[in-house]
Design a protein around this motif. Structure first.
Motif, PDB file in Angstrom:
ATOM      1  N   SER A 188       0.805  -1.067  -0.161  1.00 54.19           N
ATOM      2  CA  SER A 188       0.054  -0.049   0.182  1.00 54.19           C
ATOM      3  C   SER A 188       0.932   1.130  -0.001  1.00 54.19           C
ATOM      4  CB  SER A 188      -0.879   0.040   1.201  1.00 54.19           C
ATOM      5  OG  SER A 188      -0.203   0.005   2.314  1.00 54.19           O
ATOM      6  N   ILE A 189       0.398   2.340  -0.598  1.00 55.84           N
ATOM      7  CA  ILE A 189       1.034   3.811  -0.543  1.00 55.84           C
ATOM      8  C   ILE A 189       0.158   4.539   0.224  1.00 55.84           C
ATOM      9  CG2 ILE A 189       0.347   4.437  -2.581  1.00 55.84           C
ATOM     10  CD1 ILE A 189       3.148   5.528  -3.255  1.00 55.84           C
ATOM     11  N   ILE A 190       0.868   5.407   1.132  1.00 59.92           N
ATOM     12  CA  ILE A 190       0.101   6.761   1.666  1.00 59.92           C
ATOM     13  C   ILE A 190       0.547   7.719   0.944  1.00 59.92           C
ATOM     14  CG2 ILE A 190      -0.215   7.711   3.883  1.00 59.92           C
ATOM     15  CD1 ILE A 190      -1.092   4.846   3.866  1.00 59.92           C
ATOM     16  N   ALA A 191      -0.352   8.515   0.584  1.00 61.51           N
ATOM     17  CA  ALA A 191      -0.053   9.810  -0.336  1.00 61.51           C
ATOM     18  C   ALA A 191      -0.939  10.834   0.410  1.00 61.51           C
ATOM     19  CB  ALA A 191      -0.073   9.602  -1.529  1.00 61.51           C
ATOM     20  N   ALA A 192      -0.327  12.178   0.248  1.00 66.81           N
ATOM     21  CA  ALA A 192      -1.061  13.230   0.600  1.00 66.81           C
ATOM     22  C   ALA A 192      -1.037  14.008  -0.377  1.00 66.81           C
ATOM     23  CB  ALA A 192      -0.324  14.108   1.910  1.00 66.81           C
ATOM     24  N   ARG A 193      -2.237  15.062  -0.653  1.00 69.29           N
ATOM     25  CA  ARG A 193      -2.119  16.265  -1.690  1.00 69.29           C
ATOM     26  C   ARG A 193      -2.886  17.431  -0.735  1.00 69.29           C
ATOM     27  NH1 ARG A 193      -5.881  18.415  -5.555  1.00 69.29           N
ATOM     28  NH2 ARG A 193      -5.037  18.904  -7.494  1.00 69.29           N
ATOM     29  N   VAL A 199       1.826  17.321  -4.035  1.00 69.53           N
ATOM     30  CA  VAL A 199       1.710  15.760  -3.507  1.00 69.53           C
ATOM     31  C   VAL A 199       2.916  15.108  -2.663  1.00 69.53           C
ATOM     32  CG1 VAL A 199       1.261  13.450  -4.349  1.00 69.53           C
ATOM     33  CG2 VAL A 199       0.213  15.357  -5.351  1.00 69.53           C
ATOM     34  N   ALA A 200       2.636  14.583  -1.823  1.00 65.47           N
ATOM     35  CA  ALA A 200       3.854  13.862  -1.062  1.00 65.47           C
ATOM     36  C   ALA A 200       3.458  12.333  -0.778  1.00 65.47           C
ATOM     37  CB  ALA A 200       4.338  14.628   0.285  1.00 65.47           C
ATOM     38  N   CYS A 201       4.448  11.206  -1.148  1.00 64.27           N
ATOM     39  CA  CYS A 201       4.164  10.110  -0.998  1.00 64.27           C
ATOM     40  C   CYS A 201       4.938   9.579  -0.106  1.00 64.27           C
ATOM     41  CB  CYS A 201       4.084   9.524  -2.333  1.00 64.27           C
ATOM     42  SG  CYS A 201       3.074   9.876  -3.426  1.00 64.27           S
ATOM     43  N   TYR A 202       4.572   8.710   0.859  1.00 60.06           N
ATOM     44  CA  TYR A 202       5.625   7.687   1.573  1.00 60.06           C
ATOM     45  C   TYR A 202       5.947   6.628   0.979  1.00 60.06           C
ATOM     46  CZ  TYR A 202       3.833  10.624   5.711  1.00 60.06           C
ATOM     47  OH  TYR A 202       3.346  11.630   6.600  1.00 60.06           O
ATOM     48  N   ALA A 234       0.390   6.217  -9.545  1.00 59.86           N
ATOM     49  CA  ALA A 234      -0.783   5.764  -9.735  1.00 59.86           C
ATOM     50  C   ALA A 234      -1.512   6.762  -8.471  1.00 59.86           C
ATOM     51  CB  ALA A 234      -1.127   4.322  -9.126  1.00 59.86           C
ATOM     52  N   ALA A 235      -0.895   6.910  -7.596  1.00 60.41           N
ATOM     53  CA  ALA A 235      -1.312   7.654  -6.311  1.00 60.41           C
ATOM     54  C   ALA A 235      -1.621   9.142  -6.987  1.00 60.41           C
ATOM     55  CB  ALA A 235      -0.693   7.814  -5.311  1.00 60.41           C
ATOM     56  N   GLU A 236      -0.593   9.566  -7.676  1.00 56.81           N
ATOM     57  CA  GLU A 236      -0.852  10.992  -8.127  1.00 56.81           C
ATOM     58  C   GLU A 236      -1.799  11.342  -9.282  1.00 56.81           C
ATOM     59  OE1 GLU A 236       2.742  12.121  -9.677  1.00 56.81           O
ATOM     60  OE2 GLU A 236       3.812  12.056  -7.756  1.00 56.81           O
ATOM     61  N   LYS A 237      -2.289  10.181  -9.979  1.00 56.32           N
ATOM     62  CA  LYS A 237      -3.569  10.131 -10.745  1.00 56.32           C
ATOM     63  C   LYS A 237      -4.599  10.097 -10.166  1.00 56.32           C
ATOM     64  CE  LYS A 237      -1.121   7.557 -14.508  1.00 56.32           C
ATOM     65  NZ  LYS A 237      -1.122   6.298 -15.348  1.00 56.32           N
ATOM     66  N   ILE A 238      -5.035   9.292  -9.142  1.00 57.85           N
ATOM     67  CA  ILE A 238      -5.933   9.189  -8.378  1.00 57.85           C
ATOM     68  C   ILE A 238      -6.467  10.680  -7.495  1.00 57.85           C
ATOM     69  CG2 ILE A 238      -7.046   8.139  -6.420  1.00 57.85           C
ATOM     70  CD1 ILE A 238      -5.760   5.492  -7.476  1.00 57.85           C
ATOM     71  N   LEU A 242      -9.453  13.310  -8.351  1.00 60.40           N
ATOM     72  CA  LEU A 242     -10.475  13.473  -7.300  1.00 60.40           C
ATOM     73  C   LEU A 242     -10.276  14.978  -6.942  1.00 60.40           C
ATOM     74  CD1 LEU A 242     -10.377  10.251  -5.146  1.00 60.40           C
ATOM     75  CD2 LEU A 242     -12.268  10.838  -6.518  1.00 60.40           C
ATOM     76  N   ASN A 243      -9.360  15.722  -7.151  1.00 62.31           N
ATOM     77  CA  ASN A 243      -9.101  16.887  -6.844  1.00 62.31           C
ATOM     78  C   ASN A 243      -9.033  17.149  -5.135  1.00 62.31           C
ATOM     79  OD1 ASN A 243      -8.718  19.676  -6.916  1.00 62.31           O
ATOM     80  ND2 ASN A 243     -10.690  20.310  -6.848  1.00 62.31           N
ATOM     81  N   TYR A 244      -8.370  16.206  -4.740  1.00 60.18           N
ATOM     82  CA  TYR A 244      -8.061  15.558  -3.467  1.00 60.18           C
ATOM     83  C   TYR A 244      -7.461  16.285  -2.509  1.00 60.18           C
ATOM     84  CZ  TYR A 244      -8.005  11.724  -0.116  1.00 60.18           C
ATOM     85  OH  TYR A 244      -8.368  10.860   1.119  1.00 60.18           O
ATOM     86  N   VAL A 245      -7.829  16.540  -1.276  1.00 55.03           N
ATOM     87  CA  VAL A 245      -6.932  17.354  -0.183  1.00 55.03           C
ATOM     88  C   VAL A 245      -7.049  16.502   0.962  1.00 55.03           C
ATOM     89  CG1 VAL A 245      -6.943  19.239   1.127  1.00 55.03           C
ATOM     90  CG2 VAL A 245      -7.796  19.356  -1.252  1.00 55.03           C
ATOM     91  N   GLY A 246      -5.949  16.023   1.596  1.00 52.10           N
ATOM     92  CA  GLY A 246      -5.730  15.283   2.583  1.00 52.10           C
ATOM     93  C   GLY A 246      -4.673  13.872   2.117  1.00 52.10           C
TER      94      GLY A 246
END
Length: 351
Positions: A188-193, A199-202, A234-238, A242-246
């Motif tokens: 699994s990957i934990i990512a934040a936007r 974007v920052a990915c662990y 893949a995380a960055e695309k998702i 979603l215009n994701y925050v968090g």
């Protein structure tokens, strides 16, 4: 920094850990949770003891908070949309809508250009039998909504498994049949936007499940640099779609050639990211608070290899032994009753 107030829908252990992280950055927290003895109640500034979709509770939450987040993905979408009219809600309600239905989730992930297991919607016994025939009599039948930690599932390992009551056995609700995936390991990957799109990915964690519940997450995962980079891409695309925050958690199967099959997304801080509180300067919980509050994201770099292990049920009895060991962080969730399958806490051992 001027104190602001963060609303958290849900008072479980993830809400508790978010409240801890928020307090370290001088934020107040308000929990909306119908159970007055929930784990987060011990550490939040205020709790609204009402249902997640209660109009009075939602209005009170919006009035008290500068922005709102949530600790689990089964928050009613209509409630999140109602809140979003009065106060920023992060991650956006669209993320809830996608994650709450496994069929919509798979279609969304495929729409991002990311592979998943093959799947069929199952709305009747006839649908189930037809889908099983297409998958050679094998597959994992799941409820489209509300299943977690292995609940709401039935596995067909061979054509000999009798499917004649499969649809009714899971409640006669909308289902999805997923094909088996021949994988080498799960990661699994934990990512934040952030609000500004940063974007920052662990680092990806390698996960082992027992009885459908996460048992351990190990860093580093036994994957190539190319596979790790594919997970980040893949995380960055998702996140962008979603215009994701968090913070988000995304689970993958790793195939023999190193390629990835996405399994599911979780629009929240994630169990497989608990290791970050011990092996990173900035945990996934602080990262989430930073993201939704418009603060700079922290460096997700890992300073230590580690293994995170969930304490499930009576595993909590092993805590005295863990406390005697060096380089072990013990985190208990404030739950007074141990039950089989219940997450009581976790430990992270630095290696």
């Amino acid at each position: 920094m001027m104190s602001q107030t963060i609303g958290i829908i849900g008072g479980g252990q993830l809400g508790r850990m978010l409240a801890i992280a928020a307090s370290r950055l001088n934020f107040h927290t308000v929990i909306l949770e119908p159970l007055d003895d929930c784990p987060a109640a011990q550490l939040t500034n205020h709790q609204i003891v009402k249902a997640y979709d209660d109009p009075t509770g939602l209005a009170e939450l919006a009035g008290l908070c500068d922005f709102v987040t949530y600790e689990f993905e089964n928050v009613p979408v209509a409630a999140a949309e109602r809140l979003a009219k009065d106060v920023p809600v992060y991650p956006p309600p669209k993320a809830l809508e996608v994650a709450q239905d496994r069929l919509i989730e798979k279609q969304f992930i495929n729409g991002c250009g990311i592979e998943t297991a093959r799947f069929h919607a199952v709305d009747s016994q006839a649908d189930l039998e037809s889908a099983l025939q297409d998958f050679g009599g094998k597959g994992v039948l799941k409820t489209r909504r509300l299943g977690y930690d292995g609940k709401g599932q039935r596995i067909y390992r061979s054509p000999a498994d009798n499917p004649r009551s499969g649809y009714d056995a899971l409640g006669g609700v909308p289902l999805i049949l997923e094909s088996f995936v021949d994988f080498e390991r799960e990661i699994s990957i934990i990512a934040a936007r952030s609000v500004d799109g940063t974007v920052a990915c662990y680092d990806p964690a390698e996960n082992v499940h027992r009885n459908g519940i996460l048992h351990t997450s190990t860093l580093p995962a036994r994957i190539s640099d190319e596979t790790a980079e594919a997970a980040r891409e893949a995380a960055e695309k998702i996140l962008a779609a979603l215009n994701y925050v968090g913070v988000i958690g995304i689970e993958f199967f790793v195939l023999a050639d190193g390629s990835l099959i996405a399994n599911e997304i979780a629009p929240r801080v994630h169990n497989s990211g608990h290791w970050t509180e011990a092996a990173c300067v900035i945990s996934q919980f602080e990262q989430h608070i930073r993201a939704i509050a418009g603060l700079p994201l922290g460096d997700p770099a890992r300073h230590s290899d580690c293994v995170m292990q969930n304490l499930i049920g009576d595993d909590v009895l092993d805590v005295p032994d863990w406390l005697r060991r060096p380089n072990v962080l013990v985190h208990l969730y404030g739950k007074t009753e141990s039950r089989p399958g219940r997450k009581m806490g976790h430990i992270t051992q630095l290696l």
